[in-house]
Design an enzyme around this catalytic site. Structure first.
Site, PDB file in Angstrom:
ATOM      1  N   SER A   1       0.672  -1.147   0.050  1.00 41.60           N
ATOM      2  CA  SER A   1       0.095   0.044  -0.113  1.00 41.60           C
ATOM      3  C   SER A   1       0.757   1.520  -0.017  1.00 41.60           C
ATOM      4  CB  SER A   1      -1.043   0.023   1.110  1.00 41.60           C
ATOM      5  OG  SER A   1      -0.135   0.394   2.452  1.00 41.60           O
ATOM      6  N   LYS A   2       0.042   2.271  -0.352  1.00 42.23           N
ATOM      7  CA  LYS A   2       0.937   3.557  -0.176  1.00 42.23           C
ATOM      8  C   LYS A   2       1.384   3.922   1.105  1.00 42.23           C
ATOM      9  CE  LYS A   2      -2.009   5.455  -3.911  1.00 42.23           C
ATOM     10  NZ  LYS A   2      -2.988   6.592  -4.291  1.00 42.23           N
ATOM     11  N   ARG A   3       0.895   3.479   2.320  1.00 38.89           N
ATOM     12  CA  ARG A   3       1.513   3.678   3.574  1.00 38.89           C
ATOM     13  C   ARG A   3       2.472   2.708   3.988  1.00 38.89           C
ATOM     14  NH1 ARG A   3       0.130   8.772   5.289  1.00 38.89           N
ATOM     15  NH2 ARG A   3      -1.933   9.158   4.567  1.00 38.89           N
ATOM     16  N   ASP A   4       2.792   1.799   3.425  1.00 41.77           N
ATOM     17  CA  ASP A   4       3.852   0.675   3.810  1.00 41.77           C
ATOM     18  C   ASP A   4       5.244   1.273   3.586  1.00 41.77           C
ATOM     19  OD1 ASP A   4       2.213  -1.253   4.423  1.00 41.77           O
ATOM     20  OD2 ASP A   4       2.147  -1.967   2.262  1.00 41.77           O
TER      21      ASP A   4
ATOM     22  N   VAL B   1       7.528   4.048  -2.153  1.00 38.11           N
ATOM     23  CA  VAL B   1       6.479   3.338  -3.156  1.00 38.11           C
ATOM     24  C   VAL B   1       6.056   4.163  -4.090  1.00 38.11           C
ATOM     25  CG1 VAL B   1       5.678   1.837  -1.349  1.00 38.11           C
ATOM     26  CG2 VAL B   1       4.628   4.058  -1.436  1.00 38.11           C
TER      27      VAL B   1
END
Length: 514
Positions: free
Chosen positions: A268-271, A279
């Site tokens: 995900s974008k938050r990872d 990312v």
């Protein structure tokens, strides 16, 4: 299904709702590789029909990202082409024509239900224990639409400006079969599908209608997209049939998901922020939250390394080769060799790829990339000197941003000394020995102050005095670099020159205290 298209034409069709995730870049890359392998066209289409989610700057970000990656667009907003406009918000009139075709042949219908009425329907279904949870051939009979209202009532509501949507008339209990290049035959019963909204009273289509109409009109031969679109595939097949375009329907290939480094769940974008890796291809500044998300470019990755790494997430070339140029990838790319299962992303492997590319990039090219940043710190630096230093340290760099950490002592005298190294390497007799090395190096003429000559002189001293090499070379490295690492010691001596070498030895003898 035999493809009826004369030419391979593929498209990358992102929505400008934020920065382009690396999963999206991989989708663009696979489309590009497939097109170029078959001498086809690669189109960039901006799908911006969802105006509520439109993010300022996202469209430019998408284009800049593809450009940085070396993914060249054949047809698009900037490039032009014979099938434009390439931005869906500029194609509104086109969609109106095609939604009317579906309404006329009863493949679509008007629905006037309010959000509250839709919510009440779902709650009623839930309470009754029904397995159905959506608008379909069963539930539409109880709602406000073309099936339950007369033709006059429908016309009157539209005339009065009553908000409406146009829904697709999903056939009851029909087996839909379609072949996916990567996943093989896919079968779905139409009873599992809901009557998706295709058009809204604001005059804009939803993704499903715009997507099918554009792919048909732009003569797209293959739709290569992420696995998350698989549930939409039966609907898209039915739409092609409803328009009578079955013989021009593209072939489909749904790419595997990019997984988190743990292998559990979609990346995900938050990872990236949580786990400390980018990312996104380029840095993104969120204008609403003022957050800044790092990009691969700003983190010190070469674009060639970035796309090489991405290409191998879900695809394996012949012979399991890992280092592939864009030309190599084009020559070898085959959708039949794309995996079905998700591809685990490894931040460490990404760095490994980058390191290989840094090592194999000519020093001159790396100098061009690094010089602007170096000149900010050292305005009068000599370009040829920078090139020489890059050649000495690049094997120690995983990222371009590692340069200063690996090479700062080539440009400035150490201000402090690593205390762990001091404790381990600086003995009682070290100052005396360093003074003797100082005298040896001082007596070497400037013209002979080379790697080979200085190394020979110091080694002769060590052997003559029956000392261990570590006893001299380790503290000598410490006074020259301030630390215990770095490239070959005598390459450093040769690079910084006689005057600076002597100055640093003298400074070290004076300042280093056990």
């Amino acid at each position: 299904m035999k493809n009826m298209h004369e030419k391979i034409r593929v498209r990358f069709a992102p929505s400008p709702t934020g920065p382009l995730h690396i999963g999206g870049v991989r989708t663009a890359l696979f489309n590009y590789l497939f097109a170029k392998k078959h001498n086809g066209d690669f189109l960039l289409r901006i799908e911006d029909t969802d105006q509520a989610r439109y993010v300022s700057g996202a469209q430019e970000y998408i284009m800049n990202s593809l450009k940085w990656c070396g993914i060249e667009v054949d047809e698009g907003i900037n490039e032009g082409g014979n099938f434009g406009p390439y931005k869906q918000s500029e194609r509104k009139e086109i969609y109106k024509k095609y939604i009317q075709i579906l309404l006329d042949n009863k493949s679509a219908y008007y629905a006037f239900d309010t959000p509250e009425e839709l919510d009440a329907m779902r709650k009623k279904l839930e309470k009754s224990g029904s397995s159905v949870r959506h608008y379909n051939f069963q539930t539409r009979k109880e709602m406000k639409n073309s099936f339950t209202l007369s033709e006059d009532e429908v016309k009157q509501k539209i005339k009065n400006g009553h908000p409406y949507v146009v829904r697709f008339n999903i056939p009851e209990n029909e087996e839909i079969t379609v072949k996916d290049i990567i996943r093989g035959e896919i079968k779905v019963n139409s009873s599992q599908l809901d009557d998706k909204v295709l058009f809204k009273s604001d005059g804009l289509p939803t993704y499903h209608l715009a997507n099918i109409v554009d792919d048909y009109l732009m003569q797209i031969s293959h739709v290569i997209r992420g696995e998350e679109w698989l549930p939409s595939l039966p609907l898209h097949v039915l739409l092609y049939r409803s328009f009578g375009w079955e013989n021009k329907m593209p072939e489909f290939a749904h790419l595997p998901l990019l997984l988190k480094p743990s292998g559990k769940g979609k990346l995900s974008k938050r990872d990236g922020d949580q786990l400390g890796f980018p990312v996104f291809p380029l840095e993104w500044k969120d204008s609403e939250t003022n957050e800044t998300f790092t990009g691969y470019r700003e983190s010190g990755y070469l674009p060639e390394a970035f796309i090489n790494m991405l290409a191998l997430l879900g695809w394996t070339p012949e012979g399991d080769r890992e280092i592939l140029s864009l030309e190599d990838m084009i020559a070898e790319f085959d959708l039949n060799k794309v995996h079905k299962s998700g591809a685990r992303f490894s931040p460490e492997k990404a760095k490994w790829f980058n390191q290989q590319y840094i090592i194999n990039t000519p020093d001159e090219k790396l100098t061009d990339l690094l010089l602007p940043e170096i000149e900010k710190r050292f305005p009068d630096v000599d370009v040829l000197y920078v090139e020489k230093v890059i050649g000495l340290v690049k094997e120690r760099m995983q990222l371009l941003t590692d340069f200063y950490q690996q090479a700062s002592f080539f440009f400035e005298t150490p201000k402090e000394y690593n205390q762990k190294v001091v404790k381990k390497r600086w003995k009682e007799d070290t100052p005396k020995l360093m003074s003797e090395i100082y005298d040896i190096l001082k007596n070497i003429p400037e013209i002979k102050f080379t790697t080979e000559y200085t190394e020979q002189a110091v080694k002769t001293f060590i052997e003559k005095n029956e000392l261990s090499f570590g006893k001299i070379l380790n503290p000598l490295r410490l006074v020259l670099t301030g630390t215990g690492g770095g490239p070959h010691l005598f390459d450093i001596i040769s690079a910084v020159g006689k005057e600076e070498t002597l100055f640093r030895i003298e400074k070290g003898i004076r300042e280093i205290k056990k």
